[in-house]
Structures are given as C-alpha cells and as structure tokens.
Write an enzyme that holds these catalytic residues in place. Sequence first.
Site, PDB file in Angstrom:
ATOM      1  N   ALA A 151       0.852  -1.201   0.000  1.00  0.00           N
ATOM      2  CA  ALA A 151       0.000   0.000   0.000  1.00  0.00           C
ATOM      3  C   ALA A 151       0.882   1.243   0.000  1.00  0.00           C
ATOM      4  O   ALA A 151       1.779   1.388   0.831  1.00  0.00           O
ATOM      5  CB  ALA A 151      -0.907   0.008   1.227  1.00  0.00           C
ATOM      6  N   TYR A 188       8.419  11.621  -1.916  1.00  0.00           N
ATOM      7  CA  TYR A 188       8.188  10.166  -2.087  1.00  0.00           C
ATOM      8  C   TYR A 188       9.444   9.379  -1.700  1.00  0.00           C
ATOM      9  O   TYR A 188       9.370   8.381  -0.973  1.00  0.00           O
ATOM     10  CB  TYR A 188       7.782   9.903  -3.537  1.00  0.00           C
ATOM     11  N   VAL A 195       5.632   4.701 -17.861  1.00  0.00           N
ATOM     12  CA  VAL A 195       5.685   5.059 -19.282  1.00  0.00           C
ATOM     13  C   VAL A 195       5.170   3.914 -20.165  1.00  0.00           C
ATOM     14  O   VAL A 195       4.534   4.151 -21.196  1.00  0.00           O
ATOM     15  CB  VAL A 195       7.123   5.515 -19.662  1.00  0.00           C
ATOM     16  N   ARG A 234      15.887   3.333 -19.016  1.00  0.00           N
ATOM     17  CA  ARG A 234      15.196   2.793 -17.851  1.00  0.00           C
ATOM     18  C   ARG A 234      15.423   1.280 -17.805  1.00  0.00           C
ATOM     19  O   ARG A 234      15.762   0.661 -18.810  1.00  0.00           O
ATOM     20  CB  ARG A 234      13.670   3.063 -17.939  1.00  0.00           C
TER      21      ARG A 234
HETATM   22  N1  LIG Z   1       4.935   0.400 -10.095  1.00  0.00           N
HETATM   23  C1  LIG Z   1       6.239   0.613  -9.968  1.00  0.00           C
HETATM   24  O1  LIG Z   1       6.969   0.779 -10.972  1.00  0.00           O
HETATM   25  C2  LIG Z   1       6.873   0.649  -8.597  1.00  0.00           C
HETATM   26  C3  LIG Z   1       8.274   0.849  -8.520  1.00  0.00           C
HETATM   27  C4  LIG Z   1       8.864   0.872  -7.257  1.00  0.00           C
HETATM   28  C5  LIG Z   1       8.093   0.683  -6.112  1.00  0.00           C
HETATM   29  N2  LIG Z   1       6.748   0.509  -6.222  1.00  0.00           N
HETATM   30  C6  LIG Z   1       5.978   0.320  -4.980  1.00  0.00           C
HETATM   31  O2  LIG Z   1       5.209  -0.884  -5.097  1.00  0.00           O
HETATM   32  C7  LIG Z   1       3.983  -0.727  -4.355  1.00  0.00           C
HETATM   33  C8  LIG Z   1       2.799  -1.077  -5.232  1.00  0.00           C
HETATM   34  O3  LIG Z   1       2.801  -0.200  -6.351  1.00  0.00           O
HETATM   35  P1  LIG Z   1       1.706  -0.313  -7.535  1.00  0.00           P
HETATM   36  O4  LIG Z   1       2.395   0.123  -8.769  1.00  0.00           O
HETATM   37  O5  LIG Z   1       1.039  -1.640  -7.489  1.00  0.00           O
HETATM   38  O6  LIG Z   1       0.711   0.852  -7.081  1.00  0.00           O
HETATM   39  P2  LIG Z   1      -0.891   0.914  -7.114  1.00  0.00           P
HETATM   40  O7  LIG Z   1      -1.243   2.348  -6.975  1.00  0.00           O
HETATM   41  O8  LIG Z   1      -1.427   0.147  -8.291  1.00  0.00           O
HETATM   42  O9  LIG Z   1      -1.311   0.117  -5.798  1.00  0.00           O
HETATM   43  C9  LIG Z   1      -1.243   0.677  -4.504  1.00  0.00           C
HETATM   44  C10 LIG Z   1      -2.524   0.311  -3.746  1.00  0.00           C
HETATM   45  O10 LIG Z   1      -2.375   0.782  -2.408  1.00  0.00           O
HETATM   46  C11 LIG Z   1      -3.623   1.316  -1.998  1.00  0.00           C
HETATM   47  N3  LIG Z   1      -3.354   2.283  -0.913  1.00  0.00           N
HETATM   48  C12 LIG Z   1      -2.575   3.388  -0.964  1.00  0.00           C
HETATM   49  N4  LIG Z   1      -2.527   3.972   0.252  1.00  0.00           N
HETATM   50  C13 LIG Z   1      -3.305   3.228   1.066  1.00  0.00           C
HETATM   51  C14 LIG Z   1      -3.658   3.321   2.437  1.00  0.00           C
HETATM   52  N5  LIG Z   1      -3.181   4.303   3.218  1.00  0.00           N
HETATM   53  N6  LIG Z   1      -4.486   2.388   2.952  1.00  0.00           N
HETATM   54  C15 LIG Z   1      -4.976   1.382   2.175  1.00  0.00           C
HETATM   55  N7  LIG Z   1      -4.671   1.234   0.877  1.00  0.00           N
HETATM   56  C16 LIG Z   1      -3.838   2.142   0.329  1.00  0.00           C
HETATM   57  C17 LIG Z   1      -4.210   1.960  -3.250  1.00  0.00           C
HETATM   58  O11 LIG Z   1      -5.623   2.081  -3.108  1.00  0.00           O
HETATM   59  C18 LIG Z   1      -3.789   0.970  -4.325  1.00  0.00           C
HETATM   60  O12 LIG Z   1      -4.786  -0.009  -4.555  1.00  0.00           O
HETATM   61  C19 LIG Z   1       3.978   0.716  -3.839  1.00  0.00           C
HETATM   62  O13 LIG Z   1       4.426   0.711  -2.498  1.00  0.00           O
HETATM   63  C20 LIG Z   1       4.983   1.429  -4.722  1.00  0.00           C
HETATM   64  O14 LIG Z   1       5.566   2.526  -4.073  1.00  0.00           O
HETATM   65  C21 LIG Z   1       6.117   0.483  -7.431  1.00  0.00           C
END
Ligand SMILES: NC(=O)c1ccc[n+]([C@@H]2O[C@H](COP(=O)([O-])OP(=O)(O)OC[C@H]3O[C@@H](n4cnc5c(N)ncnc54)[C@H](O)[C@@H]3O)[C@@H](O)[C@H]2O)c1
Length: 304
Positions: A72, A139, A178, A202
């Site tokens: 999350a 962030y 992207v 990237r």
């Molecule tokens: N997508 C990427 O390229 C990437 C890269 C590095 C790190 N991350 C990390 O991986 C994790 C997942 O990323 P993602 O791409 O699946 O993002 P996403 O936005 O698809 O999923 C995040 C989920 O967390 C939920 N959420 C956020 N804050 C919340 C809270 N306080 N309480 C309850 N639910 C909450 C949102 O509703 C969402 O469903 C994140 O922590 C992100 O920082 C992602």
Amino acid sequence: MDKTVLVTGCAGFIATHTIKTLINEGFNVIGVDRKPEPDNYAGGKYYQMDVSAPELEQIFKDNKIDYVIHLAAVPSVSESVKNPQKDCKDNYYATVNVCYFSKLYGVKKIVFSSTAAVYANPKYLPVDEEHPTGFISPYAITKMASENFIKYCGIDYIIFRYSNVYGEGQDCTGEAGVVAIFFDLMSRDKDVRIFGNGEQTRDFIYVADIAKANVCALTSDIKNEVINVSTNTKTTVNELFETIKRTLGYKKMPIYCPPREGDIEHSILDNKKFLELFNYTPAVSLKEGIGHMANNSILLKTTY
Ligand SMILES: NC(=O)c1ccc[n+]([C@@H]2O[C@H](COP(=O)([O-])OP(=O)(O)OC[C@H]3O[C@@H](n4cnc5c(N)ncnc54)[C@H](O)[C@@H]3O)[C@@H](O)[C@H]2O)c1
C-alpha cells in the site's frame, strides 16, 4: 501450506499479480486496501480500510497472520511534491502502523516495496545497494524513512527496491509508468509524446517477475536485507516506443517535447545481490512482457 499472508494495497497493480502467485504457491491470502474490492480480487478475506487507521489492529486480532507483504502506497513523485503531508501519511505513517501491529502480533517477516527513487540521481551505473541514498522528492524521503522504521522495529524483513515495473493492470492515468501510458495511447491509435530526445534509459521489469520475487522473499530463509529487484538491462524510451509500436502495429511517429524537469536521465539497477541470494533470474524480456500485455488486452476485448 498453512501460512497466512496479509497483502496491503491488495487492489493495486503489483498486489493483484502477487496475490495470484501466492495462491498458486498455496498461501492463504488476506487483503487490505482503502478501495472497494475489485472484481478480479483473487485472495480470501478482503478488508476495505486505510492501513494508517488504528482499526488496522482488528485484522491482526481476527487472523493469525504469518507474513505481511506491504504494497500500500501512493507511488507518485508528483503527488508527493504537491501534497507532502498526504504522502507522509500514506507512505510513511501507514508503514509505521503496519509494522507496529505486525510486531505486536508476532508476524514472522515483512516484505516491503521500496523504490529506485531512494538513489536519487545515480552517481554511477548500474546502481547497486551500496550506492548512496538521497532524495529529490518527498516520495523518496518517505520510502527511505519507511525502510529505516522497518529496520528499527525489530521484525525480520526483506526490503526490495524495484526498478520500473510494468505489465497488465497498471493504471495508465495520472503519473503512471511510461509503458502503461504508451501502450494505452498506441492501442487507441492516439499520438504519443516523448519528453527529451528519447535516449534516456530505464530498467523495465515485468510484474510477474516482481510477484515471484515477493513470494520468494517469504519462502526463503534470507532475511534483513535490502535488495534491488530489476533486470539490469537498459532500454531507451525510443526502444520502448519501437517495441510497443511493432507489437501493436501502430503506424505513427512519436512527438518529441522538451524534457521534463526532475526526470532522471539514466536509471539501471544492479541485480547481482538478488540473483546471488535468491538464485532466480527475472525471466520475462521487455518484448515478451509487451506481448503478454497485447495478448491479454485482446482477451479482455473479446470477453466483454
Ligand atoms: N509500479 C512501480 O513501478 C513501482 C516501482 C517501485 C516501487 N513501487 C511500490 O510498489 C507498491 C505497489 O505499487 P503499484 O504500482 O502496485 O501501485 P498501485 O497504486 O497500483 O497500488 C497501490 C494500492 O495501495 C492502496 N493504498 C494506498 N494507500 C493506502 C492506504 N493508506 N491504505 C490502504 N490502501 C492504500 C491503493 O488504493 C492501491 O490499490 C507501492 O508501495 C509502490 O511505491 C512500485
């Protein structure tokens, strides 16, 4: 296997793929997300709740949770710049809350999703885990603070720093990845803008490889490590454009725009430590991953 995993952010992109992998490996899955339960949720009990709320404790009281995969977060650099208080609550305070109850209720291990953003502008490439950390956004600060709290609170942990994750189900609105943006625009035959000359690089990793890494972190005895998860492969934005273009049969040329302020020029994460510790290599090439996205979007179109 009779082990229960709490997945936070379970309605999100990476969580959806991680939950499918967990279930295939025989784990019981409990999910928590502040969004309503999505149709494609594949886990067991679903709690609609903000993970920064004190009510989170009830989930730990009601269930014997062995592991937590904490996904999350609001993964948006620009949102964090616009509203740092909210970023602090969603990304740092929420992590403190999850860790606090995990410790109190005897969770064996927490897997945390950190980011290449904690390396700021790389001083050398590929960036290994010894590279100094820094910050050019709130962030990155809250992710780094979360990493430190996890280390401080005394539960066994694996902290993964993911490179750029892509795949089916990624949000293509707002400040999405992207790949999701290009894929969405090209599949609707819309114009695609590239910021700068497109030669910025990237390190793209397919989401199924991230899901597998998250599950490996639970099943392995490795603990208390900070580890990059990446392909250690550099792809320029121009190469990405060409790969998606060929896959989708898109005919237009990209529109080049001035570079965006704050964008990192080159980002590649060294994955040597991950390969050594987990004896597992991310398996899906960019071409294959884009191919999966194309096949699955055709599947969705024909299903509905
Ligand atoms: N997508 C990427 O390229 C990437 C890269 C590095 C790190 N991350 C990390 O991986 C994790 C997942 O990323 P993602 O791409 O699946 O993002 P996403 O936005 O698809 O999923 C995040 C989920 O967390 C939920 N959420 C956020 N804050 C919340 C809270 N306080 N309480 C309850 N639910 C909450 C949102 O509703 C969402 O469903 C994140 O922590 C992100 O920082 C992602």
